[in-house]
Design a protein around this motif. Structure first.
Motif, mmCIF file in Angstrom:
data_model
loop_
_atom_site.group_PDB
_atom_site.id
_atom_site.type_symbol
_atom_site.label_atom_id
_atom_site.label_comp_id
_atom_site.label_asym_id
_atom_site.label_seq_id
_atom_site.Cartn_x
_atom_site.Cartn_y
_atom_site.Cartn_z
ATOM 1 N N LYS A 323 0.852 -1.354 -0.141
ATOM 2 C CA LYS A 323 0.067 -0.077 -0.093
ATOM 3 C C LYS A 323 1.000 1.330 -0.062
ATOM 4 O O LYS A 323 0.583 2.083 -0.597
ATOM 5 N N ASN A 324 1.910 1.332 0.832
ATOM 6 C CA ASN A 324 2.659 2.498 0.691
ATOM 7 C C ASN A 324 3.601 2.564 -0.728
ATOM 8 O O ASN A 324 3.763 3.701 -0.859
ATOM 9 N N LYS A 327 0.992 4.214 -2.831
ATOM 10 C CA LYS A 327 1.022 5.527 -2.507
ATOM 11 C C LYS A 327 1.980 6.494 -2.985
ATOM 12 O O LYS A 327 1.888 7.527 -3.470
ATOM 13 N N GLU A 328 3.275 5.906 -2.745
ATOM 14 C CA GLU A 328 4.515 6.763 -3.175
ATOM 15 C C GLU A 328 4.558 6.843 -4.703
ATOM 16 O O GLU A 328 4.846 8.026 -5.272
ATOM 17 N N GLU A 331 2.079 9.330 -5.941
ATOM 18 C CA GLU A 331 2.612 10.750 -5.594
ATOM 19 C C GLU A 331 3.634 11.173 -6.550
ATOM 20 O O GLU A 331 3.687 12.350 -7.019
#
Length: 622
Positions: A323-324, A327-328, A331
């Protein structure tokens, strides 16, 4: 490659595979046929060759007192460790040879000689452990643990012969625990070697437990004996074992993560670029392997629950990393886009869906195992004649609520929504487990003597099961390798269970409202027959299997595009109305006039209607 040749260092440390070296030497030089004398002679020659190869021999011309001892300062080559290892093997094989001879001859002096040689092997084993210790810093972590297990095993053999049963059990339990943990942190060959070492240790543990009267109910349960022994000896240094083994597992996963470059799921393969995510996935895969092995074997439920917790923890970590990473990537893509950014984002989303799907599926599997456990307990209470407690049924309903929540989360994954077959499978599972949940709600109502509510809910459970069957019939090629699989056979079995519950609920309601008169009970039972129930079921089944043209006012829930039944062909024969046939049998008995005028109803003088008309015209012309 000859073992006596110099072995290069791995970085700044050595690696000594003790189990591989000893197993190969024992099987090659005598122990395959229990020839300890031959193996002892081989170990002596091997140590001599190793000393000559590293120039670690006694100086010529001086008086010989004893062989040179290997120290930490001499460890500039791994062959020095080989010297100590085969010295241990030499003393141990000599002790086993003396043990066999003492049994055959009954000579007590050989018994003392045997213990003396075992003392030497235990002392050399401790020396090998000190040379391979973490403080020395000469070997890697796996070698440290193998040296600890090997030294504990040799000390256990000595204590066993001295009949120090508790101390021997402690040593054997420590060695077995290390080998059991190391079996999960290595190659397939290393795992086999560790399991073979465990098989050799288990008889000694059983005998020690038998003498000490430990686990009198089940001495063969070695795992329970080892857990009990380890729990009593946490202060002996065994409490640090878990951390050391975990470091070995982490090191092994990092080595495997370099080779894990892609993930394949349901026919799709995507590259895996995140190293931390690869390590988490490998940890989850190792936990899955341990759980599957435990499922094949006869393992206690508490042990399986611990494995499930470890597995869910591993998948939870992997899900957070994935998930991280997504997300990164979002972005970074929002700031700068490239030609490959879309493909990278798609691959990361696929990896996240893979991890989340497996995480939720394993969570469902754990809840279903808890359901089976509670169901088994309820069955035992039922067999003992105890009254069911509604709270226990409510616990099962709560577990099914968690299952349905996890399935709804799976349904919201993008990979599931984009895959029609997978989406249909998830829908079928949702309907199937809804039916099971409703069935246990029915059981809870039945405990409270609410039969009418139970009967109504059973109808709803049957609808859910019909929806599950309809959804499964639309799945063309279900994935049998999935973690959670629902088949048509299971749906049919659930349908039979629901039918039996309906019969039981209706019978209970009729008996409860029949009163105390025996004749009234007989009347109620005569009204509630199995034949009547069967006829209604047959009617419902016929309604579902009737062609589409006969049920145009109903939604076709079971209509498929493969050979749909639109009309009955060939058509059935049905009676139709026909034109009636009349047979005039009264004609022969009617007396008709003989002349035609009489038949026409005219008089003979022509004063009829036609005669009067033509007569008047003739008179006017005259």
């Amino acid at each position: 490659m000859d073992i006596d040749e110099p072995i290069k260092e791995q970085g700044s440390t050595f690696s000594l595979d003790i189990l591989a070296l000893t197993n190969e030497a024992r099987n090659t030089y005598g122990l395959r046929h229990q020839d300890y004398s031959r193996y002892r002679q081989y170990c002596a020659k091997r140590v001599h060759r190793l000393r000559e190869s590293v120039n670690f021999v006694h100086n010529k011309g001086s008086k010989f007192s004893q062989a040179k001892e290997v120290t930490e300062a001499d460890l500039n080559d791994v062959r020095f460790l080989h010297i100590v290892l085969f010295d241990v093997e030499r003393a141990w094989s000599y002790a086993m040879e003396l043990k066999r001879e003492s049994r055959s001859s009954g000579d007590t002096r050989k018994k003392h000689h045997l213990i003396k040689k075992l003392k030497k092997s235990a002392k050399l084993g401790e020396k090998l452990e000190n040379l391979c210790s973490r403080e020395a810093g000469k070997v890697d972590t796996r070698t440290v643990l193998e040296a600890q297990a090997y030294s504990a095993l040799m000390s256990g053999y000595l204590l066993f012969e001295k009949q120090s049963w508790q101390a021997a059990l402690d040593k054997f339990a420590a060695a077995r625990t290390i080998y059991e943990k190391l079996s999960a942190a290595g190659t397939a060959h290393q795992e086999t070697l560790c399991q073979s070492a465990i098989d050799d240790i288990d008889p000694n543990i059983r005998y020690c437990a038998y003498v000490l009267r430990l686990g009198a109910d089940n001495v063969s349960d070695v795992d329970a004996l080892v857990k009990m022994t380890i729990g009593k000896n946490k202060g002996v240094g065994l409490d640090l074992l878990e951390a050391e083994v975990e470091s070995v597992l982490a090191q092994t996963r990092q080595e495997k993560a370099a080779s894990l470059t892609s993930i394949t799921w349901r026919g799709h393969t995507v590259p895996l670029r995140n190293a931390d995510l690869a390590i988490c996935i490998l940890k989850a895969q190792d936990a899955t392997t341990n759980l599957e092995n435990a499922s094949d074997a006869d393992v206690e439920e508490a042990t399986k629950m611990e494995m499930f917790d470890s597995l869910l923890e591993a998948y939870g970590d992997a899900e957070r990393f994935a998930k991280n990473a997504v997300k990164e990537d979002m972005e970074a893509t929002a700031k700068v886009k490239s030609s490959k950014s879309e493909q990278i984002s798609t691959d990361l989303n696929f990896v996240y869906n893979y991890v989340a799907y497996n995480y939720l599926s394993r969570r469902i599997q754990r809840n279903l195992m808890l359901v089976d456990s509670l169901r088994h307990k309820l069955g035992q209470e039922h067999s003992e004649g105890a009254r069911f407690i509604g709270g226990k049924y409510q616990d099962i309903v709560k577990l099914y609520d968690n299952v349905l929540q996890s399935l709804n989360e799976i349904k919201e994954l993008s990979s599931v929504q984009d895959n029609l077959t997978l989406s249909q499978e998830v829908d079928a599972k949702i309907w199937y487990f809804k039916a099971w949940r409703t069935l246990y709600v029915v059981s809870a109502y039945a405990v409270l003597n609410k039969d009418w509510e139970a009967i109504s809910l059973l109808g709803r459970a049957r609808e859910y099961n019909s929806q599950a069957r309809s959804a499964l019939s639309q799945v063309t090629a279900p994935n049998k390798d999935d973690v959670l699989v629902v088949t048509l056979k299971e749906v049919e079995e659930l349908e039979n269970i629901i039918r039996s519950y309906r019969c039981k609920a209706r019978a209970t309601w009729h008996l409860r409202h029949s009163g105390s008169d025996d004749s009234d009970v007989t009347k109620k039972l005569s009204e509630l027959t199995i034949d009547e129930k069967s006829k209604s079921d047959i009617k419902e089944i016929k309604d579902e299997e009737s062609p589409l043209i006969e049920r145009l006012n109903q939604y076709p829930s079971n209509l498929t595009m493969i050979n749909p039944q639109l009309i009955n062909f060939p058509p059935e024969f049905t009676p139709i109305p026909a034109k009636p046939l009349f047979f005039d049998i009264a004609f022969n008995h009617v007396d008709f006039p003989s002349s035609l005028p009489q038949r026409a109803g005219r008089k003979q003088d022509g004063s009829g209607r036609f005669g009067g008309f033509f007569g008047s015209l003739w008179g006017a012309k005259k």
